[in-house]
Design a protein around this motif. Structure first.
Motif, PDB file in Angstrom:
ATOM      1  N   LEU A 197      31.830  38.102  28.672  1.00 23.68           N
ATOM      2  CA  LEU A 197      31.626  37.448  27.374  1.00 23.68           C
ATOM      3  C   LEU A 197      31.228  35.990  27.524  1.00 23.68           C
ATOM      4  O   LEU A 197      30.812  35.355  26.561  1.00 23.68           O
ATOM      5  CB  LEU A 197      32.913  37.524  26.541  1.00 23.68           C
ATOM      6  CG  LEU A 197      33.434  38.907  26.204  1.00 23.68           C
ATOM      7  CD1 LEU A 197      34.684  38.814  25.361  1.00 23.68           C
ATOM      8  CD2 LEU A 197      32.378  39.697  25.470  1.00 23.68           C
TER       9      LEU A 197
ATOM     10  N   TYR B 103      29.200  34.725  30.146  1.00 17.62           N
ATOM     11  CA  TYR B 103      28.157  34.434  31.130  1.00 17.62           C
ATOM     12  C   TYR B 103      26.980  33.658  30.581  1.00 17.62           C
ATOM     13  O   TYR B 103      26.171  33.144  31.330  1.00 17.62           O
ATOM     14  CB  TYR B 103      27.698  35.716  31.850  1.00 17.62           C
ATOM     15  CG  TYR B 103      26.855  36.642  31.025  1.00 17.62           C
ATOM     16  CD1 TYR B 103      25.495  36.787  31.299  1.00 17.62           C
ATOM     17  CD2 TYR B 103      27.417  37.372  29.999  1.00 17.62           C
ATOM     18  CE1 TYR B 103      24.732  37.645  30.537  1.00 17.62           C
ATOM     19  CE2 TYR B 103      26.657  38.224  29.237  1.00 17.62           C
ATOM     20  CZ  TYR B 103      25.326  38.350  29.507  1.00 17.62           C
ATOM     21  OH  TYR B 103      24.563  39.182  28.754  1.00 17.62           O
ATOM     22  N   LYS B 104      26.935  33.513  29.258  1.00 18.48           N
ATOM     23  CA  LYS B 104      25.860  32.698  28.678  1.00 18.48           C
ATOM     24  C   LYS B 104      26.285  31.249  28.486  1.00 18.48           C
ATOM     25  O   LYS B 104      25.498  30.406  28.093  1.00 18.48           O
ATOM     26  CB  LYS B 104      25.439  33.295  27.322  1.00 18.48           C
ATOM     27  CG  LYS B 104      24.674  34.596  27.457  1.00 18.48           C
ATOM     28  CD  LYS B 104      23.214  34.446  27.043  1.00 18.48           C
ATOM     29  CE  LYS B 104      22.378  35.627  27.449  1.00 18.48           C
ATOM     30  NZ  LYS B 104      22.522  36.751  26.520  1.00 18.48           N
TER      31      LYS B 104
ATOM     32  N   LEU C 189      35.582  47.914  24.926  1.00 17.69           N
ATOM     33  CA  LEU C 189      35.210  46.636  25.544  1.00 17.69           C
ATOM     34  C   LEU C 189      34.910  46.813  27.033  1.00 17.69           C
ATOM     35  O   LEU C 189      34.037  46.141  27.582  1.00 17.69           O
ATOM     36  CB  LEU C 189      36.319  45.604  25.343  1.00 17.69           C
ATOM     37  CG  LEU C 189      36.478  45.113  23.913  1.00 17.69           C
ATOM     38  CD1 LEU C 189      37.623  44.125  23.804  1.00 17.69           C
ATOM     39  CD2 LEU C 189      35.190  44.476  23.411  1.00 17.69           C
TER      40      LEU C 189
ATOM     41  N   VAL D 240      33.532  49.412  28.379  1.00 16.62           N
ATOM     42  CA  VAL D 240      32.197  50.006  28.466  1.00 16.62           C
ATOM     43  C   VAL D 240      31.124  48.952  28.166  1.00 16.62           C
ATOM     44  O   VAL D 240      30.202  48.739  28.950  1.00 16.62           O
ATOM     45  CB  VAL D 240      32.066  51.212  27.511  1.00 16.62           C
ATOM     46  CG1 VAL D 240      30.628  51.702  27.458  1.00 16.62           C
ATOM     47  CG2 VAL D 240      32.979  52.335  27.942  1.00 16.62           C
ATOM     48  N   VAL D 241      31.282  48.248  27.025  1.00 19.44           N
ATOM     49  CA  VAL D 241      30.266  47.257  26.656  1.00 19.44           C
ATOM     50  C   VAL D 241      30.244  46.131  27.673  1.00 19.44           C
ATOM     51  O   VAL D 241      29.174  45.646  28.064  1.00 19.44           O
ATOM     52  CB  VAL D 241      30.551  46.648  25.267  1.00 19.44           C
ATOM     53  CG1 VAL D 241      29.366  45.839  24.807  1.00 19.44           C
ATOM     54  CG2 VAL D 241      30.863  47.712  24.277  1.00 19.44           C
ATOM     55  N   GLY D 242      31.445  45.709  28.113  1.00 22.67           N
ATOM     56  CA  GLY D 242      31.527  44.605  29.062  1.00 22.67           C
ATOM     57  C   GLY D 242      30.801  44.913  30.356  1.00 22.67           C
ATOM     58  O   GLY D 242      30.067  44.071  30.876  1.00 22.67           O
TER      59      GLY D 242
ATOM     60  N   PHE E 197      28.405  46.951  30.750  1.00 19.88           N
ATOM     61  CA  PHE E 197      26.986  47.089  30.461  1.00 19.88           C
ATOM     62  C   PHE E 197      26.317  45.723  30.278  1.00 19.88           C
ATOM     63  O   PHE E 197      25.179  45.511  30.695  1.00 19.88           O
ATOM     64  CB  PHE E 197      26.811  47.927  29.190  1.00 19.88           C
ATOM     65  CG  PHE E 197      25.388  48.122  28.775  1.00 19.88           C
ATOM     66  CD1 PHE E 197      24.622  49.110  29.374  1.00 19.88           C
ATOM     67  CD2 PHE E 197      24.818  47.321  27.804  1.00 19.88           C
ATOM     68  CE1 PHE E 197      23.311  49.296  28.996  1.00 19.88           C
ATOM     69  CE2 PHE E 197      23.499  47.494  27.427  1.00 19.88           C
ATOM     70  CZ  PHE E 197      22.745  48.486  28.030  1.00 19.88           C
ATOM     71  N   ALA E 198      27.085  44.773  29.682  1.00 17.15           N
ATOM     72  CA  ALA E 198      26.461  43.551  29.167  1.00 17.15           C
ATOM     73  C   ALA E 198      25.766  42.700  30.231  1.00 17.15           C
ATOM     74  O   ALA E 198      24.695  42.168  29.967  1.00 17.15           O
ATOM     75  CB  ALA E 198      27.502  42.716  28.429  1.00 17.15           C
TER      76      ALA E 198
ATOM     77  N   GLN F 164      22.796  44.801  31.787  1.00 15.59           N
ATOM     78  CA  GLN F 164      22.203  45.671  30.773  1.00 15.59           C
ATOM     79  C   GLN F 164      21.627  46.957  31.356  1.00 15.59           C
ATOM     80  O   GLN F 164      20.483  47.307  31.101  1.00 15.59           O
ATOM     81  CB  GLN F 164      21.132  44.919  29.983  1.00 15.59           C
ATOM     82  CG  GLN F 164      21.568  43.533  29.624  1.00 15.59           C
ATOM     83  CD  GLN F 164      21.073  43.060  28.291  1.00 15.59           C
ATOM     84  OE1 GLN F 164      20.294  43.704  27.633  1.00 15.59           O
ATOM     85  NE2 GLN F 164      21.565  41.922  27.848  1.00 15.59           N
TER      86      GLN F 164
ATOM     87  N   VAL G  69      28.001  51.018  33.906  1.00 18.94           N
ATOM     88  CA  VAL G  69      29.037  51.750  33.168  1.00 18.94           C
ATOM     89  C   VAL G  69      29.547  52.909  34.037  1.00 18.94           C
ATOM     90  O   VAL G  69      30.743  53.176  34.105  1.00 18.94           O
ATOM     91  CB  VAL G  69      28.497  52.264  31.822  1.00 18.94           C
ATOM     92  CG1 VAL G  69      29.534  53.109  31.114  1.00 18.94           C
ATOM     93  CG2 VAL G  69      28.064  51.109  30.948  1.00 18.94           C
TER      94      VAL G  69
END
Lengths: 507, 173
Positions: A52, A54-55, A399, A401-403, A405-406, A409, A414
């Motif tokens: 969350l 990394y940007k 979270l 799974v999405v984490g 992937f994020a 991308q 996953v």
């Protein structure tokens, strides 16, 4: 010395902006909540937060991660005291005395003492971090390929030995499996792709973050949901703010536990749980009221909470200066630093000297934050503990799974998360520790490249690995570690010591 | 760990994993041995890519064998296998299968097949309802569980999708 103090002041001042303080405030509070919820651990929290943040700019991202880490290790004490379930493994020793205190109507006192002890433990650890790390970084400049090979091996071994639950062999196996997982993908010397079996996505190797999210997130969800019971909560209505006398009475225990916790932190891959247990055992041995331990001893609570919190700054010492993670969560931090272009290791003090002091500053400010939260937000944190796991765990899994992937991308990460979750769960059920596995994944490349580079430098000759002074010391330590974990050898050695010391003080 | 039944089960589990790990170790040794040595490129023979994985495989095989032998010695005797397999029929194993199954269906099948928010909402909804009613030691009334699980599921699906898509600019599957 003066220069160090100046850098330290700058490190703290760097984060005295509104934006940074805001990040500090939410990340440490989120950390406390994650730590307090059984089934959500510090390592998992940090791994998910990497995805969350990394940007963000590097300093702010590391600030959030460290604040969450410190908060989570502290937050685990809440559920340990009120539910007798450690919120994270780090608080297992806290539950021994914290829960009896809560049942005796002193939950507030226990939570207050846990807060101040955590703060003091972190401060002791910070002191040693600021003292030892610059010196160690300078010393480590003398390390070559030979030394780094042994250091990587030593890290995995000692972590396997000390975190093993009942059988050191399982600790070693976990470490080797981690090292082998790191062998997958392109190797660093000749760019040959190993163990990819024609799968293109494996060429880049196993990414640490999805692997950690799996092994500490998905695996944890499986073990939490497997159990059928639900815990009962102790009530708390006494005063939380401890009296000064309660804090100062056990100053010896505080300092001893702080030092032991820091040492546990420095040892690679040995984390907060071991720090807490070691200080708890030492406190019981030295205590005048040893019989109260386990029945609601404040001294025991002080030892456990000081010990686990001191591990965090301690763990940052090898993490920053040698890139050898001092704990499982520190392994994630290393991965996060690389994502943000910060390279931990002996060169850190040359390339980026202010970073070490920024870490010290972060730890210091987070300590203040958790003290304020810990002594004021009692009611809110009790409410957090009432969130049923049926409602919480599916969200955590989403979270995970999405984490995973994020960051890059791609669905492949996953799958890595799911695979490591399942493997991690099975290994954990069979009492394999997770820390050496993680350490293996982080240190695999270091070990591989430095062994072969060393052999290349010596033209295939192995003697420099044993004859260079620092290498020789490391080899001896490794040999003793392995030999002493064999029951046959350790029994013999104990016998010899007993013969030398007939009073039997060595036990 | 004091319970002899648990100890026996653990011994059987160790025996099986020990053998599996030993086999895996040997397989890795074989793959590493047959890995290209890159002679064409004239690399130093002590730096072949298969060196370290081969050594690690050897150590893994050794540790696996040691684990299996230890478990075999300590676990000889009556009823070990029956105990071991009874593990598979326990209530905990049922819960585990359900969690694992839901998690795998969501991550491997639903994500990518359905729009992300819908897949997420479905997963959260089914998960909550199953564990609040069917698999709960003290089940909640079904209509209430359905209602609140539905509300939470839709919220989670939408919030997670919005936060990641617009906040972190992730192109969700």
């Amino acid at each position: 010395m003066l220069e160090g103090l100046l850098l330290l002041g700058q490190g703290i001042a760097h984060f005295l902006t509104w934006g940074a303080l805001f990040n500090l405030a939410w990340a440490s509070l989120l950390g406390i909540v994650i730590g307090a919820l059984p089934g959500l651990t510090a390592t998992m929290g940090v791994a998910l937060l990497v995805t969350l943040t990394y940007k963000m700019p590097p300093d702010q991202a590391i600030l959030c991660l460290m604040a969450l880490y410190v908060g989570a290790i502290y937050g685990g004490s809440r559920s340990a005291i009120l539910l007798a379930i450690p919120g994270t493994p780090a608080s297992a020793a806290t539950a021994l005395d914290g829960f009896p205190l809560a049942r005796a109507g002193k939950a507030g006192l226990a939570m207050g003492i846990a807060t101040t002890s955590s703060a003091l433990g972190t401060l002791v650890g910070i002191f040693f971090l600021a003292l030892i790390a610059p010196w160690l970084a300078e010393f480590a400049l003398r390390f070559g390929s030979y030394e780094f090979f042994w250091l990587a091996l030593f890290g995995v071994l000692i972590s396997g030995r000390l975190t093993a639950i009942d059988n050191p062999l399982k600790g070693y196996i976990a470490g080797i499996l981690g090292l082998l997982a790191a062998m997958i993908g392109m190797e660093g010397l000749h760019a040959y792709q190993r163990f990819t079996f024609g799968i293109g996505a494996l060429g880049g190797g196993v990414d640490l973050i999805p692997a950690m999210v799996g092994a500490f997130g998905f695996a944890e969800i499986l073990s939490v949901m497997k159990q059928r019971f639900t815990a009962e909560m102790a009530t708390s209505d006494d005063r939380v703010l401890p009296r000064l006398a309660d804090i100062t009475r056990y100053w010896r225990t505080t300092i001893r536990s702080g030092v032991l916790g820091t040492i546990a932190g420095i040892i690679p891959g040995v984390g907060e749980d071991i720090g807490a247990w070691a200080s708890y055992a030492a406190a019981r041995r030295k205590s005048k009221e040893a019989d109260r331990f386990g029945k609601g001893s404040i001294e025991g609570l002080v030892a456990a909470e000081t010990g686990n919190s001191a591990v965090i700054p301690g763990a940052m010492i090898p993490t920053l200066t040698l890139a050898l993670p001092g704990s499982a969560a520190a392994a994630v931090l290393i991965a996060a630093m690389f994502i943000h272009g910060i390279r931990p290791g002996p060169l850190l003090m040359t390339e980026n000297p202010q970073f070490l002091y920024q870490i010290v500053g972060i730890l210091f400010l987070t300590t203040i934050a958790i003290t304020i939260y810990g002594l004021s937000l009692t009611k809110l944190l009790v409410r957090v503990l009432l969130v049923p796991r049926e409602k919480l765990m599916p969200v955590v899994y989403v979270l995970c799974v999405v984490g995973s992937f994020a960051i890059t991308q791609r669905m492949f990460d996953v799958y890595v998360m799911v695979a490591f979750g399942l493997i991690g769960f099975v290994l954990r059920e069979m009492r394999y520790p997770m820390a050496p596995l993680v350490l293996g994944i982080v240190l695999g490349e270091l070990l591989d490249v430095n062994l072969r580079r060393g052999l290349l430098l010596s033209d295939g000759d192995v003697t420099p690995f044993f004859t260079r002074p620092i290498s020789a010391v490391l080899v001896t330590v490794i040999a003793v570690t392995i030999l002493m974990s064999m029951p046959m050898v350790s029994r013999r050695v104990t016998q010899i010591f007993k013969r030398l010391d007939p009073q039997g003080r060595t036990g | 760990m004091d319970d002899p039944r648990v100890q026996r089960r653990m011994n059987r589990a160790d025996l099986v994993t020990g053998c599996v790990l030993a086999g895996l170790g040997l397989a890795i040794v074989y793959v590493s041995w047959t890995m290209p040595r890159l002679e064409v490129r004239g690399i130093h023979p002590a730096t072949v890519p298969g060196l370290v994985p081969g050594l690690l495989g050897l150590i893994l095989a050794f540790c696996g064998a040691a684990l299996a032998i230890k478990a075999f010695r300590e676990g000889r005797g009556e009823g070990g296998w029956v105990d071991f397999f009874s593990l598979l029929r326990s209530a905990e194993m049922g819960r585990l299968a359900v969690v694992g199954g839901l998690a795998l269906v969501y991550a491997l099948l639903l994500v990518g097949l359905l729009p992300f928010w819908l897949a997420t909402a479905l997963f959260v909804f089914v998960f909550i309802v199953v564990f609040e009613t069917w698999l709960s030691p003290s089940p909640k009334p079904l209509p209430r569980s359905l209602l609140w699980a539905g509300v939470q599921a839709v919220l989670v699906g939408i919030v997670v999708t919005l936060v990641f898509q617009n906040g972190f600019l992730v192109r969700l599957p």
